[in-house]
Design a protein around this motif. Sequence first.
Motif, PDB file in Angstrom:
ATOM      1  N   VAL A  17      -6.646   4.416   5.358  1.00 42.42           N
ATOM      2  CA  VAL A  17      -7.450   3.195   5.305  1.00 42.42           C
ATOM      3  C   VAL A  17      -8.335   3.193   6.541  1.00 42.42           C
ATOM      4  N   ALA A  18      -9.617   2.917   6.348  1.00 43.44           N
ATOM      5  CA  ALA A  18     -10.585   2.933   7.447  1.00 43.44           C
ATOM      6  C   ALA A  18     -10.319   1.783   8.411  1.00 43.44           C
ATOM      7  N   PRO A  19     -10.738   1.916   9.666  1.00 43.92           N
ATOM      8  CA  PRO A  19     -10.586   0.814  10.624  1.00 43.92           C
ATOM      9  C   PRO A  19     -11.231  -0.469  10.101  1.00 43.92           C
ATOM     10  N   HIS A  20     -10.512  -1.574  10.213  1.00 44.77           N
ATOM     11  CA  HIS A  20     -10.976  -2.851   9.682  1.00 44.77           C
ATOM     12  C   HIS A  20     -10.157  -3.970  10.312  1.00 44.77           C
ATOM     13  N   SER A  21     -10.545  -5.187  10.065  1.00 47.11           N
ATOM     14  CA  SER A  21      -9.730  -6.356  10.395  1.00 47.11           C
ATOM     15  C   SER A  21      -9.585  -7.196   9.139  1.00 47.11           C
ATOM     16  N   ASP A  22      -8.495  -7.946   9.046  1.00 44.30           N
ATOM     17  CA  ASP A  22      -8.253  -8.748   7.855  1.00 44.30           C
ATOM     18  C   ASP A  22      -9.311  -9.851   7.721  1.00 44.30           C
ATOM     19  N   THR A  23      -9.588 -10.247   6.480  1.00 46.92           N
ATOM     20  CA  THR A  23     -10.578 -11.281   6.189  1.00 46.92           C
ATOM     21  C   THR A  23      -9.952 -12.650   6.438  1.00 46.92           C
ATOM     22  N   LEU A  24     -10.399 -13.323   7.489  1.00 42.65           N
ATOM     23  CA  LEU A  24      -9.706 -14.519   7.945  1.00 42.65           C
ATOM     24  C   LEU A  24      -9.840 -15.696   6.991  1.00 42.65           C
ATOM     25  N   HIS A  25     -10.940 -15.794   6.228  1.00 47.24           N
ATOM     26  CA  HIS A  25     -11.078 -16.952   5.353  1.00 47.24           C
ATOM     27  C   HIS A  25     -10.052 -16.933   4.213  1.00 47.24           C
ATOM     28  N   GLU A  26      -9.404 -15.779   3.984  1.00 46.54           N
ATOM     29  CA  GLU A  26      -8.375 -15.696   2.956  1.00 46.54           C
ATOM     30  C   GLU A  26      -6.997 -16.070   3.488  1.00 46.54           C
ATOM     31  N   GLN A  29      -1.644 -18.265  11.379  1.00 47.00           N
ATOM     32  CA  GLN A  29      -0.395 -17.696  10.868  1.00 47.00           C
ATOM     33  C   GLN A  29      -0.455 -16.171  10.986  1.00 47.00           C
ATOM     34  N   PRO A  30       0.683 -15.511  11.266  1.00 51.06           N
ATOM     35  CA  PRO A  30       0.675 -14.074  11.537  1.00 51.06           C
ATOM     36  C   PRO A  30       0.627 -13.226  10.274  1.00 51.06           C
ATOM     37  N   ILE A  31       0.340 -11.962  10.476  1.00 53.40           N
ATOM     38  CA  ILE A  31       0.447 -10.912   9.462  1.00 53.40           C
ATOM     39  C   ILE A  31       1.527  -9.957   9.945  1.00 53.40           C
ATOM     40  N   VAL A  32       2.469  -9.623   9.079  1.00 55.29           N
ATOM     41  CA  VAL A  32       3.572  -8.751   9.473  1.00 55.29           C
ATOM     42  C   VAL A  32       3.657  -7.583   8.498  1.00 55.29           C
ATOM     43  N   LEU A  33       3.750  -6.365   9.037  1.00 56.13           N
ATOM     44  CA  LEU A  33       3.847  -5.151   8.230  1.00 56.13           C
ATOM     45  C   LEU A  33       5.217  -4.516   8.411  1.00 56.13           C
ATOM     46  N   LEU A  34       5.896  -4.279   7.298  1.00 55.50           N
ATOM     47  CA  LEU A  34       7.140  -3.517   7.274  1.00 55.50           C
ATOM     48  C   LEU A  34       6.816  -2.123   6.773  1.00 55.50           C
ATOM     49  N   SER A  35       7.160  -1.096   7.553  1.00 57.16           N
ATOM     50  CA  SER A  35       6.879   0.288   7.173  1.00 57.16           C
ATOM     51  C   SER A  35       8.112   0.934   6.560  1.00 57.16           C
ATOM     52  N   LEU A  36       7.886   1.667   5.468  1.00 59.81           N
ATOM     53  CA  LEU A  36       8.949   2.391   4.770  1.00 59.81           C
ATOM     54  C   LEU A  36       8.449   3.793   4.462  1.00 59.81           C
ATOM     55  N   GLY A  37       9.335   4.764   4.494  1.00 61.01           N
ATOM     56  CA  GLY A  37       8.941   6.135   4.172  1.00 61.01           C
ATOM     57  C   GLY A  37       8.533   6.909   5.407  1.00 61.01           C
ATOM     58  N   ALA A  38       7.575   7.810   5.241  1.00 63.76           N
ATOM     59  CA  ALA A  38       7.160   8.695   6.327  1.00 63.76           C
ATOM     60  C   ALA A  38       6.472   7.922   7.447  1.00 63.76           C
ATOM     61  N   GLY A  68       4.937  13.152   4.179  1.00 64.63           N
ATOM     62  CA  GLY A  68       5.456  12.518   2.976  1.00 64.63           C
ATOM     63  C   GLY A  68       4.852  11.148   2.730  1.00 64.63           C
ATOM     64  N   PRO A  69       5.216  10.508   1.628  1.00 63.92           N
ATOM     65  CA  PRO A  69       4.651   9.202   1.281  1.00 63.92           C
ATOM     66  C   PRO A  69       5.176   8.078   2.166  1.00 63.92           C
ATOM     67  N   ARG A  70       4.337   7.073   2.335  1.00 65.34           N
ATOM     68  CA  ARG A  70       4.686   5.872   3.104  1.00 65.34           C
ATOM     69  C   ARG A  70       4.283   4.644   2.311  1.00 65.34           C
ATOM     70  N   ILE A  71       5.109   3.595   2.376  1.00 64.52           N
ATOM     71  CA  ILE A  71       4.766   2.296   1.812  1.00 64.52           C
ATOM     72  C   ILE A  71       4.663   1.291   2.945  1.00 64.52           C
ATOM     73  N   ASN A  81       0.845  -1.181   0.000  1.00 59.37           N
ATOM     74  CA  ASN A  81       0.000   0.000   0.000  1.00 59.37           C
ATOM     75  C   ASN A  81       0.884   1.235   0.000  1.00 59.37           C
ATOM     76  N   LEU A  82       0.571   2.177  -0.874  1.00 61.63           N
ATOM     77  CA  LEU A  82       1.303   3.435  -0.969  1.00 61.63           C
ATOM     78  C   LEU A  82       0.378   4.562  -0.529  1.00 61.63           C
ATOM     79  N   TYR A  83       0.713   5.153   0.589  1.00 63.96           N
ATOM     80  CA  TYR A  83       0.010   6.337   1.091  1.00 63.96           C
ATOM     81  C   TYR A  83       0.784   7.550   0.579  1.00 63.96           C
ATOM     82  N   ARG A  84       0.236   8.238  -0.407  1.00 63.80           N
ATOM     83  CA  ARG A  84       0.982   9.263  -1.125  1.00 63.80           C
ATOM     84  C   ARG A  84       1.192  10.531  -0.322  1.00 63.80           C
TER      85      ARG A  84
END
Length: 200
Positions: free
Chosen positions: A108-117, A122-131, A179-182, A99-102
């Motif tokens: 992105v609105a508050p939400h939770s990931d869709t578990l059936h997908e 197993q975990p979800i891991v986010l690496l932040s880059l940019g601002a 600034g932008p964030r990925i 996801n690129l936040y320009r």
Amino acid sequence: MQSLLFDPGVQRIADEVTGPITYEPEVISRELAEKWFNAIRAQADWRSGMRMMYERMVGVPRLHGHYAVEDPAIPPVLLAALSVVKQHVDAPFNSIGLNLYRDEHDSVAPHSDTLHELVAHQPIVLLSLGATRTMTIRRKEPPHLKTELELEAGSLLLMGWNAQLHYDHGIPKLRYPVGPRISVAFRVRSDIQSETWGTR
């Protein structure tokens, strides 16, 4: 396994019962984070999206992309990032979402990931880059406790599979320039061919 393989400096937002949710800053250096940000921004197949809101179609306020780990077209920088993440989180990741936040207007609105997908437990891991951007993490059950977490460049956020049952998370718009964030999201998907991508 949902636990981070490191302990020093880890901030624990939720425990193992309702999470875990953990945050680790400075997993990679600022210099490497900037290098990866520039490479991903230039090389990824960015797409815009539409959604229904108030009975009309509007643009999704960010750009997104998705690669299966085995995709021959995946940018090499994402495989380098995956290699680093797997040194810290023991999981068979097969999907990388982007996801690129320009600027401050993207969100992105508050939400939770869709578990059936996702593959269960197993975990979800986010690496932040940019601002740096603020993520809000809110407990679904009363009293709906909320944490505001500053996601810095080079940091990792781990959310357990079961955390999606108990918490919402989102990236709000800001009232000041930024600034932008990925966000680079590593998941173990049950169907990596799905066109329904997670959003961060």
